[in-house]
Write a protein that holds these residues in place. Sequence first.
Motif, PDB file in Angstrom:
ATOM      1  N   GLU A 112       4.155 -89.257  83.782  1.00 20.08           N
ATOM      2  CA  GLU A 112       4.669 -88.389  82.723  1.00 20.08           C
ATOM      3  C   GLU A 112       3.647 -87.321  82.355  1.00 20.08           C
ATOM      4  N   LYS A 113       4.148 -86.148  81.978  1.00 21.20           N
ATOM      5  CA  LYS A 113       3.262 -85.058  81.583  1.00 21.20           C
ATOM      6  C   LYS A 113       2.508 -85.395  80.311  1.00 21.20           C
ATOM      7  N   GLY A 114       3.178 -86.106  79.388  1.00 19.30           N
ATOM      8  CA  GLY A 114       2.524 -86.506  78.151  1.00 19.30           C
ATOM      9  C   GLY A 114       1.338 -87.413  78.400  1.00 19.30           C
ATOM     10  N   SER A 115       1.480 -88.313  79.374  1.00 17.98           N
ATOM     11  CA  SER A 115       0.370 -89.206  79.729  1.00 17.98           C
ATOM     12  C   SER A 115      -0.791 -88.420  80.330  1.00 17.98           C
ATOM     13  N   ASN A 117      -1.499 -85.265  79.618  1.00 16.16           N
ATOM     14  CA  ASN A 117      -2.125 -84.548  78.500  1.00 16.16           C
ATOM     15  C   ASN A 117      -3.064 -85.454  77.722  1.00 16.16           C
ATOM     16  N   ALA A 118      -2.618 -86.703  77.492  1.00 17.31           N
ATOM     17  CA  ALA A 118      -3.463 -87.664  76.776  1.00 17.31           C
ATOM     18  C   ALA A 118      -4.712 -87.987  77.589  1.00 17.31           C
ATOM     19  N   HIS A 119      -4.552 -88.113  78.913  1.00 17.42           N
ATOM     20  CA  HIS A 119      -5.686 -88.406  79.786  1.00 17.42           C
ATOM     21  C   HIS A 119      -6.709 -87.274  79.790  1.00 17.42           C
ATOM     22  N   ILE A 120      -6.240 -86.048  79.814  1.00 17.00           N
ATOM     23  CA  ILE A 120      -7.137 -84.880  79.859  1.00 17.00           C
ATOM     24  C   ILE A 120      -8.101 -84.885  78.669  1.00 17.00           C
ATOM     25  N   ARG A 121      -7.646 -85.433  77.552  1.00 20.08           N
ATOM     26  CA  ARG A 121      -8.508 -85.485  76.359  1.00 20.08           C
ATOM     27  C   ARG A 121      -9.729 -86.371  76.557  1.00 20.08           C
ATOM     28  N   ILE A 122      -9.651 -87.292  77.549  1.00 17.28           N
ATOM     29  CA  ILE A 122     -10.825 -88.100  77.877  1.00 17.28           C
ATOM     30  C   ILE A 122     -11.933 -87.197  78.405  1.00 17.28           C
ATOM     31  N   HIS A 123     -11.545 -86.183  79.190  1.00 14.31           N
ATOM     32  CA  HIS A 123     -12.519 -85.242  79.747  1.00 14.31           C
ATOM     33  C   HIS A 123     -12.985 -84.226  78.699  1.00 14.31           C
ATOM     34  N   THR A 124     -12.043 -83.741  77.907  1.00 15.53           N
ATOM     35  CA  THR A 124     -12.380 -82.677  76.944  1.00 15.53           C
ATOM     36  C   THR A 124     -12.994 -83.226  75.665  1.00 15.53           C
TER      37      THR A 124
END
Length: 303
Positions: A112-115, A117-124
């Motif tokens: 899912e795209k939402g998942s 987006n949530a994952h990307i926040r681990i990097h940012t």
Amino acid sequence: MAKLNDNIETRIGKKTFACEICSRSFLQEGNLNRHIRTHTGEKPYSCEVCAMSFIQKSHLQRHVRRHTGEKPFSCETCDRSFSDRWILTRHTMIHTGKKPYFCETCGMSFSEKGSLNAHIRIHTGERPYSCEVCGSAFTQRSALVTHRRIHSGEKPYACEICSKSFTEKGNLNQHIKTHTGEKKREKRYSCEICGTSVTTQTNLIRHVRLHTGEKPFACEICNKSFPEKTNLNKHIRIHTGEKPYSCETCCKSFSNKSNLIHHKRTHTGERPYSCDVCGKSFLRKSKLAKHGQVHTVDVQHSD
């Protein structure tokens, strides 16, 4: 024929119902009316059980299933049932393995795209959901919702037997076992070596291996042996790379169930292990045990 063409043109090229607030247009007046409620805050559909209100009737219907426990959408592969069709769609991807959304930073993929987006926040490091009371920030809205219950005292999951309430459904499920007797079966089988009693003969056989050192389950790849077959199965995943336990929130996978349970707490903010001395809470029991040494040292110094 000309009238038909006009209707087709209206449907395809023209959106006849425009929002006076943001100018967004819609093909149907009903869609416009629902949209306007996002501006006015009007929520005309109320739950008769808890009085929560919703913008759309369909949202209310989904919510009511939380109270009734109805799960009309079933997975054809594993027979699991869900209260919402979109949750079923997301679950189905576990079986198909379809993960069309890729992280450009680490290459990890998601269903899912939402998942993603949530994952990307681990990097940012972004934590866009903040608690208004204490300032704690979270990567996902659901984690914030659960965290808020610490301040509000809200415990929406109630035991139907004794009415005790809990902040999370998982904690309620564990509590229910105290009523069903799953943890209170009679211990009829005793160890002749140390006297320990267990509920089944199988458990006794496993226990005795602690004394004898017997490890009858061997790995065919590296010959390492284990006292229980479940331990061997977990070990084999080191060789195969299999990770059968997936997080429904971010789709991250794990080789054993306990690691998944610990991981889920990073989303919910749950810290089930609390210090009896100072009240500080922890994600893992091992962290609580390590923390306890702080108080032990303090007591020794005071002596």
